[in-house]
Design an enzyme around this catalytic site. Sequence first.
Site, short mmCIF file in Angstrom:
data_model
loop_
_atom_site.label_atom_id
_atom_site.label_comp_id
_atom_site.label_asym_id
_atom_site.label_seq_id
_atom_site.Cartn_x
_atom_site.Cartn_y
_atom_site.Cartn_z
N CYS A 6 0.84 -1.19 0.00
CA CYS A 6 0.00 0.00 0.00
C CYS A 6 0.88 1.24 0.00
O CYS A 6 2.11 1.15 0.06
CB CYS A 6 -0.95 0.02 1.19
SG CYS A 6 -0.12 0.26 2.78
N ASP A 66 9.63 31.25 -29.18
CA ASP A 66 10.72 31.76 -30.01
C ASP A 66 10.21 31.80 -31.46
O ASP A 66 9.26 31.09 -31.81
CB ASP A 66 11.93 30.84 -29.88
CG ASP A 66 13.10 31.31 -30.71
OD1 ASP A 66 13.37 32.52 -30.72
OD2 ASP A 66 13.73 30.46 -31.37
#
Length: 732
Positions: free
Chosen positions: A14, A426
């Site tokens: 778990c 860019d």
Amino acid sequence: MQEHTTLEISGMTCANCALRIEKGLSRIPGVEQAQVNFAMETASVDFDPGTAALRQLIEKVEQLGYGAREQRSDAIDHRDEERDREIRRTFVAWVCSAFLSAPLAYTMAAHLGLDFLPVPDVLMNPWLQLALAAPVQFIIGARFYSGAWRALRDRSANMDTLVALGTSAAFFYSLYMSLGPTAHTELYYETSAVLISLILLGKLLEARARGRTSAAIQRLMHLQAPTALVLRNGTELLLPVEEVQVGDIVRVRPGESIPVDGVVLEGESAVNEAMITGESMPIEKRAGDRVIGATLNQFGLLRIQAQKVGRDATLARIVRAVREAQGARPPIQRFADRVSAIFTPIVLGIALLTFLGWFFWVDSGNLARALENAIAVLVIACPCALGLATPTSIMAGSGRGAELGVLFRGGEQLEHAGAVQVMALDKTGTITRGEPELISVTSLGGMSEQEILTLAGAVEKNSEHPLAQAIVRAAQKAGVPLKEADQFQAFPGGGVEGRLDGQRIVIGSPDFLKSQPGVEASTVAQLESQGMTVALLSVDGVVQACLSIADQIRPEAPAVMARLRESGIETVMITGDNQRTAEVIAHQAGISRVMAGVKPEEKAAMVNGLKRGNRLVAMVGDGINDAPALAAADVGVAMSTGSDIAIESADVALLSADLHGLLRLIEVSRSTMRNVRQNLFWALAYNTLGIPIAAAGFLAPWLAGAAMALSSVSVTLNALRLQRMPMGKDRS
């Protein structure tokens, strides 16, 4: 110097197990960071090899009661084998448990309303029930006792603690009643046996479903061609791809997968790169073109020189990037970790209060009823679903992203990408094709075009800038010999300088050369208003020519920018180009805000400016020249193609230069985080509602066990929906 390693962990049951291992590793001197992924069963550790050693890490995990070993390069294949073996073992255990529990479950069903079922007296015999339940409790269920004991030694609690306590309470209470003189009407052997059977069934289904979350990596791994036809010493050899070396000549026939990254020496063909870049259209390849390993040669015979093999190959780097993203923990996971850390102790307290409340007040003196309700609380509260909620979604989402050509470096980037408010891009190579062409040469001082190209080509051939390469290609096309220039020097954001035949040659932007005589501002302005990028040629301090260069925008740019705006994302272009040219390109692409004349070292400051007001900013560039800006952004996105992709230099890498990848990036992130939130909500809602219902006595322990098992399975299945979502719709 810091090192990074990934350990394969076995024995976790778990999320609390993962937290225990993580805390244990973090306490080792020299360990900078440790992250344990319960869903992937791995631990990613950054450590100082001068202080800590790999052996120490493994010994610490083993000391905590779990198995560990370093992840191998073929981890997927052998982990699949191990998972299959574990599934087979769990299946056998479940079959045996179900076989022994079936008679007990039959009697339980008969007493829970199915009165028409005949119940032979022999099935009600306490000694038969004991004989059936004991192997289930202590042999098949030994794994739960083992896990609970490990947690107890570490002074913590986990899922195994809850299961062991719940089933043991039912079993030993029944054993006490069997040995006592009273009637055997309050026996709960079926509760313990059926609970263990249901939990094993849940684990079995969960393991199968979790195996499917790594399907994306498996598919990527299996793209690799197993063999290569290599030419060595004049002989063709069929070798395993692992034995191919850099520099080897590989022959690839039509219909075969290209085994390595390399460059085409001979032949022409169309190569399908969809499995790597996500682009459906085949790419024409000829001598000098680069090819990517694992892509498909469709038509012609190719002779390829291997350039990148093994761990350096594009496919191997992609797999590493996906593994890292799947193993990373996004910020949203911290919430689940905090809850899991305190959940089990709180549940133990609630179970105790439930027992005391029922035994002393609600149904005073009824030990059986109080015990039954306490067991139901213990069983239904197992935090497995909460521990699986985030990592299974991250695994499925990042794997799906890789299939669509979107690689996330980590969970944090996966979470943030869908929440960006500003996307800065860019210009060259991102909004435009990145293949500028020299359109015209204007003489300002009487020099001929051939003389201008001779001087410009000699200096620019030393530069890798796209504009420089456009000038060099134009000179070659015009048949101008490319001479060797001396004393070459580059000025980022400005231009280049060199000496040829005793002359000082400078090529740069109008701003860079504005102080030199010979500049015709009107000519420059006219060309820039047409969307041209203008470079001036200066000889011995006097501007002699104006070179006009154009880079076409990508055809998909306007549609993609429109979709981003519809998604609530502001688009901004950041470029070193001049204002006029930048505005023309931005208008064509549908970008409203422009930051022009920005030098590479200034782009990071521009990105930081966009982040004002706590806005999340993504920066899109080539991943190398724009590195400072990519690092400054909340999400840095490297756009590239093939083996040139800068996977390690950005938060996210797109395997295709197609701008539709940005839409896929946003969709993958948003869909994944939506899935995470769904899982967390239902995992928490399940426990929030289930615990009080069980404490109120409305939930039988066996039903609580079934609900607990199904909760983990449902969370995993919900995560798997990401693998089927039509996220590729934005490729058009």
